[in-house]
Write a protein that holds these residues in place. Sequence first.
Motif, PDB file in Angstrom:
ATOM      1  N   ARG A 124      37.987  51.391   7.266  1.00  7.51           N
ATOM      2  CA  ARG A 124      37.407  50.885   8.520  1.00  7.51           C
ATOM      3  C   ARG A 124      38.072  51.550   9.724  1.00  7.51           C
ATOM      4  N   ILE A 125      39.402  51.655   9.707  1.00  7.29           N
ATOM      5  CA  ILE A 125      40.127  52.293  10.814  1.00  7.29           C
ATOM      6  C   ILE A 125      39.693  53.742  10.952  1.00  7.29           C
ATOM      7  N   MET A 126      39.610  54.441   9.819  1.00 10.41           N
ATOM      8  CA  MET A 126      39.212  55.850   9.846  1.00 10.41           C
ATOM      9  C   MET A 126      37.813  56.010  10.437  1.00 10.41           C
ATOM     10  N   GLU A 127      36.915  55.121  10.056  1.00 13.45           N
ATOM     11  CA  GLU A 127      35.534  55.256  10.532  1.00 13.45           C
ATOM     12  C   GLU A 127      35.421  54.934  12.016  1.00 13.45           C
ATOM     13  N   ILE A 128      36.236  54.032  12.515  1.00 17.37           N
ATOM     14  CA  ILE A 128      36.252  53.785  13.960  1.00 17.37           C
ATOM     15  C   ILE A 128      36.743  55.033  14.691  1.00 17.37           C
ATOM     16  N   LEU A 129      37.726  55.705  14.127  1.00 15.86           N
ATOM     17  CA  LEU A 129      38.211  56.953  14.729  1.00 15.86           C
ATOM     18  C   LEU A 129      37.117  58.020  14.720  1.00 15.86           C
ATOM     19  N   VAL A 130      36.384  58.117  13.618  1.00 18.23           N
ATOM     20  CA  VAL A 130      35.280  59.091  13.552  1.00 18.23           C
ATOM     21  C   VAL A 130      34.213  58.737  14.586  1.00 18.23           C
ATOM     22  N   ALA A 131      33.917  57.443  14.718  1.00 18.47           N
ATOM     23  CA  ALA A 131      32.898  57.017  15.693  1.00 18.47           C
ATOM     24  C   ALA A 131      33.312  57.350  17.120  1.00 18.47           C
ATOM     25  N   HIS A 132      34.631  57.569  17.328  1.00 15.07           N
ATOM     26  CA  HIS A 132      35.125  57.905  18.665  1.00 15.07           C
ATOM     27  C   HIS A 132      35.521  59.374  18.794  1.00 15.07           C
ATOM     28  N   GLY A 133      35.091  60.196  17.848  1.00 15.72           N
ATOM     29  CA  GLY A 133      35.264  61.625  18.051  1.00 15.72           C
ATOM     30  C   GLY A 133      36.057  62.382  17.017  1.00 15.72           C
ATOM     31  N   ALA A 134      36.746  61.692  16.102  1.00 16.12           N
ATOM     32  CA  ALA A 134      37.444  62.414  15.034  1.00 16.12           C
ATOM     33  C   ALA A 134      36.409  63.008  14.074  1.00 16.12           C
ATOM     34  N   THR A 135      36.751  64.103  13.409  1.00 16.42           N
ATOM     35  CA  THR A 135      35.807  64.713  12.472  1.00 16.42           C
ATOM     36  C   THR A 135      35.776  63.921  11.172  1.00 16.42           C
ATOM     37  N   GLU A 136      34.664  64.061  10.435  1.00 12.13           N
ATOM     38  CA  GLU A 136      34.541  63.362   9.154  1.00 12.13           C
ATOM     39  C   GLU A 136      35.518  63.891   8.113  1.00 12.13           C
ATOM     40  N   GLU A 137      36.196  64.995   8.414  1.00  8.44           N
ATOM     41  CA  GLU A 137      37.198  65.521   7.500  1.00  8.44           C
ATOM     42  C   GLU A 137      38.282  64.491   7.213  1.00  8.44           C
ATOM     43  N   ILE A 138      38.571  63.598   8.170  1.00 11.82           N
ATOM     44  CA  ILE A 138      39.632  62.614   7.938  1.00 11.82           C
ATOM     45  C   ILE A 138      39.222  61.598   6.875  1.00 11.82           C
ATOM     46  N   LEU A 139      37.921  61.503   6.565  1.00 13.04           N
ATOM     47  CA  LEU A 139      37.458  60.629   5.502  1.00 13.04           C
ATOM     48  C   LEU A 139      37.548  61.305   4.140  1.00 13.04           C
TER      49      LEU A 139
END
Length: 526
Positions: free
Chosen positions: A167-182
Amino acid sequence: MKKNLTLQLSPEEAYDPEVFKNTVLKKSGLSPETPHSFARQIRRSIDARGRKVIVNVEAELFLNENPGSLLDHFPEYQDVHHSEPIIIIGAGPAGLFAALRAIELGVKPIVIERGKDVRARRRDLAAINKEGIVNPDSNYCFGEGGAGTYSDGKLYTRSKKRGDIRRIMEILVAHGATEEILVDAHPHIGTNKLPILVAKLRESILEAGGEILFETRVEDFLIENEEIKGVKTQDGETIKGLGVILATGHSARDIFMLLDAKKVYIEAKPFALGVRIEHSQNLIDKIQYHCEIDRGPYLPAAAYSLVQQTEYQGKQRGVFSFCMCPGGFIVPAATSPGELVVNGMSPSRRDSKFANSGMVVSVELEDLPQYQKYGALSAMHFQAEVEQRAWEIGGKNQTAPAQRMVDFVNRKVSSSLLDTSYQPGLNSVEMREVLPDFISARMAMAFKAFGQKMKGYFTNDAQLIGVESRTSSPVRIPRDRESFEHPQIKRLYPCGEGAGYAGGIVSAAMDGERCAEKLIAAYVKK
């Protein structure tokens, strides 16, 4: 049609998108020209234990089908302009995610941050790097996003007990992080991208009706009948709310001192202290990837993790690498004039020619008998004295004391030092004058052992740069295990690294969310 595959790939097959797709199709018995096909990775990890580096990949192949998004969680933020407020002290990962979770639950967060917004903060970082000027309210630890904003942005955590990592990772992606972090087993964002992401988190808070008060320092807690009502700022302003989440980070010594002075129960906490070790990244790559020249165009800069138990004066203590930054930089992380602290960070590409890591020794309270007179602040005073000594021996500016690794073990002041990523510069000293005996003796033992574990690691082509002392908070602010509320002061919720309940961006973010949930469940009317 969707097909799942578990693959062992070469670095080129894993990291070149076109080669990856063709490899997946071939292993599925299909032609690279197969129309309406899409391949993506959902999990990736590097195995460099053998002579040949392998990348383990879990993949999905879609044929004549829309793959959709990797995201399961799309945050929905309510309008909280006119909702009841809670107070959050600190705009690091714990504070920001506490604020976002409060908004999701329909409560207005008022975030109080002593430092500046992420853009204005850059000027103070330039001042400490180039002129050695430390702004005690705006530096590498204080300001929007906290210490995590100017870091490697590592998102790997073993802490699964207090929240949903995905959930934390996806919030970061929703705010601009790349999907690579998933996808990556050890994801990171990079210090060049974190400021943009932090600003977007702020925008979400403000657009929903939350408040963020920058350059606002809490100087008193308003406590009546052992219940916190609000806070008073440096301008004398009173801010009240239904409860207070205290998420100030591990370096807010004035807050620890204020709590102690007001007889709010806190306790000394073990932590770790040592130095930053800097090697060339090429050397670490050669050791970890077993390559003769360089790692090639596909593999990322190699990291390492080391730990060694040591015995000194009859006591066992661990020596371990901490916050390893491949392809990174060492930065000055002092929060007050007259002290010297170093930390590490990396850009997203991790393309610096240097590799650095904290190398620290566990410090237990029994190691500090002469500091017991300070009570709950005993470990904090020990930490501060080592930092002040490093500042004095380094040259009474932000020039850091340093010594080559083999010279340190052999008790020899280095006649010259290596090139470094540390911008304020280095001063060659005997690091045993900076570090307490029980720290330096254990590190000398561990370095030899690390040289056996990683052939080539123990070398005079590496240097110690000191001191790395902000590994975690030297103070714990206790809370009830179930309610997360302080056991003495009602409506006070100690949170994140500063309270002793997290150790990194993701664990702090999860802790912030949980604290918001607990406070709101207990004190917000349904």
